[in-house]
Design an enzyme around this catalytic site. Structure first.
Site, PDB file in Angstrom:
ATOM      1  N   LYS A 100      97.155   0.680  -6.706  1.00 13.06           N
ATOM      2  CA  LYS A 100      97.003  -0.717  -7.164  1.00 13.06           C
ATOM      3  C   LYS A 100      95.549  -0.943  -7.558  1.00 13.06           C
ATOM      4  O   LYS A 100      94.648  -0.829  -6.741  1.00 13.06           O
ATOM      5  CB  LYS A 100      97.395  -1.726  -6.081  1.00 13.06           C
ATOM      6  CG  LYS A 100      97.464  -3.133  -6.679  1.00 13.06           C
ATOM      7  CD  LYS A 100      97.395  -4.256  -5.678  1.00 13.06           C
ATOM      8  CE  LYS A 100      96.011  -4.654  -5.275  1.00 13.06           C
ATOM      9  NZ  LYS A 100      95.149  -5.174  -6.357  1.00 13.06           N
ATOM     10  N   GLU A 131      86.862   2.598   2.767  1.00 18.30           N
ATOM     11  CA  GLU A 131      85.484   2.679   2.283  1.00 18.30           C
ATOM     12  C   GLU A 131      85.072   1.238   2.015  1.00 18.30           C
ATOM     13  O   GLU A 131      85.577   0.609   1.080  1.00 18.30           O
ATOM     14  CB  GLU A 131      85.449   3.542   1.010  1.00 18.30           C
ATOM     15  CG  GLU A 131      84.090   4.157   0.772  1.00 18.30           C
ATOM     16  CD  GLU A 131      83.250   3.320  -0.141  1.00 18.30           C
ATOM     17  OE1 GLU A 131      82.498   2.464   0.383  1.00 18.30           O
ATOM     18  OE2 GLU A 131      83.333   3.503  -1.352  1.00 18.30           O
ATOM     19  N   CYS A 170      78.731  -0.796  -3.192  1.00 16.45           N
ATOM     20  CA  CYS A 170      78.882  -0.893  -1.735  1.00 16.45           C
ATOM     21  C   CYS A 170      77.642  -0.318  -1.045  1.00 16.45           C
ATOM     22  O   CYS A 170      77.297  -0.713   0.055  1.00 16.45           O
ATOM     23  CB  CYS A 170      80.141  -0.176  -1.286  1.00 16.45           C
ATOM     24  SG  CYS A 170      80.346   1.417  -2.053  1.00 16.45           S
ATOM     25  N   GLU A 184      76.608  -8.867   3.145  1.00  9.89           N
ATOM     26  CA  GLU A 184      76.658  -8.168   1.858  1.00  9.89           C
ATOM     27  C   GLU A 184      76.783  -9.210   0.748  1.00  9.89           C
ATOM     28  O   GLU A 184      77.735  -9.978   0.707  1.00  9.89           O
ATOM     29  CB  GLU A 184      77.875  -7.229   1.833  1.00  9.89           C
ATOM     30  CG  GLU A 184      77.954  -6.424   0.563  1.00  9.89           C
ATOM     31  CD  GLU A 184      79.110  -5.433   0.554  1.00  9.89           C
ATOM     32  OE1 GLU A 184      80.239  -5.824   0.901  1.00  9.89           O
ATOM     33  OE2 GLU A 184      78.877  -4.271   0.192  1.00  9.89           O
TER      34      GLU A 184
END
Ligand code: NAD
Length: 496
Positions: A188, A264, A298, A395
């Site tokens: 997906k 991850e 990331c 983040e």
């Protein structure tokens, strides 16, 4: 709805963009015939609409992947799996310009960076193609009366959910190790960036993969993503995205069939500059560390720590460097930074910037929109920050960083590790002892020395702490997609 539409990019002219769901090597509409719009982040205009997968489509795709796993794909030799992956890489290579253009259109990354991504996709596929016929087990001597061996077997039907920051590259990181080890896939893509994977889907059929081996669906996390993570016939789920959704996926796996999970996730990575670093080189790497891909990495080096002896000089030079980054049209060859991916991400980032200002940090540069159309944000640097500020802890996933002054090595290692994340880190110094000591003491899955963001498909990548579970890339990723079977055989002879 038609299953393809003619689109144009500024560099390719017209091309046929698939818009359906790719299941069993065929293009189909969703059962509920739902669609959603894909937005160009540079112009805020609609590019096209694509089919949306719902739970029913997930069931169909998982059934196709199961049938293939139990049937035709199982009979394909490891060598042939490798050949198919090499072929896929060759077709991708021939279509580099198209893939890069679609990626720029849909994601907003500059065309030069997008071409770099496609190169990395091809390298990754070839790397795992080479592994297909090198998956081995062991014989283990337990007893003279026993013959025991292990087999490294595929896990089965793998669901893979990827984000929008590197749509094609994350696709390759996921399919490479899964296919070379003999699994089948329902992928997906992210709802913000479905287009490049749909173009790629045609190459899967062209390369000759049997039907059902790699199914690609577009759709939303709460619907198709949730259906995949709680599906009773999915054997493994691999996810890249936010830590928040990583937790949701783990919970869904736990409360359904305990499918294997690899994650991850996010990061808030420290980038540490010692007094003795080559300042000019370091400024370039620090700049690249945070502003590459518009800060939407990331592993972005978003917490910068600079030793007191060069702090003032560093801030002045870094500010100058950040202001030179060209922000604008992704199809201009000189552009370094394009738009953020969506209005939502733009608003989230601007909210963090406002929080930083309110908390008393100094905005050295940026801190505002670039232009009046598209989700562009100027490269932003905050100084005078404290560890408790949100901009130091969370983040941001945008072109925003903090710079903090430090005195000693011990102090900066403690500060660097003061995060719930542990994806990446970097050290800039000319002293080899400092480089090795600090690298060993930082709790991060990757530590760069005198560079940043230099990923390679040969090197394992993944997170300590809340940055993830498992490692992608390198030989390590094969473990995510294989399971050991022990066969222990008694030789003829008396029982005892
Ligand atoms: P997200 O984690 O919500 O989305 C990533 C993927 O997960 C998408 O494909 C999405 O459809 C899917 N998803 C969302 N909800 C799901 C659910 N309940 N079940 C299954 N799948 C689901 O990320 P986002 O909302 O696009 O971005 C939010 C933040 O996530 C960003 O600001 C950034 O901090 C972080 N992020 C990290 C990465 C990374 O590479 N680690 C990538 C994208 C976003």
């Amino acid at each position: 709805m038609p299953l393809t539409t003619t689109l144009k990019t500024p560099v390719t002219g017209p091309y046929e963009q698939p818009t359906g769901l790719f299941i069993n090597n065929e293009w189909v509409e969703g059962v509920d015939k739902k669609t959603f719009e894909v937005i160009n982040p540079s112009t805020e205009e609609v590019i096209c609409s694509v089919s949306e997968a719902t739970e029913k489509d997930v069931d169909i795709a998982v059934a196709a992947a199961r049938k293939s796993f139990e049937g035709e794909w199982r009979k394909v030799t490891p060598q042939e799996r490798g050949r198919l992956l090499y072929k896929l890489a060759d077709i991708a290579e021939k279509n580099t310009d198209l893939l890069a253009a679609v990626e720029s259109l849909d994601n907003g990354k500059s065309i030069t960076m997008a071409k770099g991504d496609v190169g990395a996709v091809i390298g990754c596929l070839r790397y795992y193609a080479g592994y297909a016929d090198k998956i081995e087990g062991k014989t283990i001597d337990t007893n003279p009366d026993t013959f025991a061996y292990t087999r490294s077997e595929p896990i089965g039907v793998c669901a893979q959910i990827i984000p929008w920051n590197f749509p094609l590259l994350m696709f390759a990181w996921k399919i490479g190790p899964a296919l070379c080890t003999g699994n089948t896939i329902v992928m997906k893509t992210a709802e913000q960036t479905p287009l490049s994977a749909l173009v790629f889907a045609n190459f899967v059929k062209e390369a000759g993969f049997p039907a059902g081996v790699l199914n690609i669906i577009s759709g939303f996390g709460k619907v198709a993503g949730a259906a995949l993570s709680s599906h009773m016939d999915v054997d493994k789920i691999a996810f890249t995205g936010s830590t928040l959704i990583g937790r949701t996926i783990m919970k869904a796996a736990a409360s359904s069939n305990l499918k294997k999970v690899t994650l991850e996730l996010g990061g808030k990575s420290p980038n540490i500059v010692f007094d003795d670093a080559d300042i000019e080189q370091t400024i370039s790497w620090v700049n690249f560390g945070i502003y590459f891909n518009h800060g939407q990495c990331c592993c972005a080096g978003s917490r910068i720590y600079v030793q007191e002896g060069i702090y003032d000089k560093f801030i002045a030079a870094f500010k100058k460097r950040a202001e030179q980054n060209t922000v604008g049209d992704p199809f201009d060859n000189n552009t370094f930074q394009g738009p953020q991916i969506s209005q939502l991400q733009y608003d989230r980032i601007m909210h963090y910037i406002e929080e930083g200002k309110k908390a008393g940090a100094t905005c050295e540069t940026g801190g505002e929109r670039h232009g009046d159309k598209g989700y562009f944000i100027k490269p932003t640097i905050f100084s005078d920050v404290t560890p408790d500020m949100k901009i130091m802890q969370e983040e941001i996933f945008g072109p925003v960083c903090t710079v903090t002054k430090f005195k000693t090595e011990d102090e900066v290692v403690a500060a660097g590790n003061d995060s719930t994340y542990g994806l990446a880190a970097a050290v800039h110094t000319r002293d080899l002892n400092t480089a090795i000591r600090v690298s060993n003491n930082l709790r991060a899955g990757t530590v760069w020395v005198n560079q940043y963001n230099m990923l390679s498909h040969q090197l394992p990548f993944g997170g300590y702490k809340e940055s993830g579970i498992g490692r992608e890339l390198g030989e390590a990723a094969l473990a995510n997609y294989t399971q050991n079977k022990t066969v222990s055989m008694r030789l003829a002879g008396p029982l005892f």
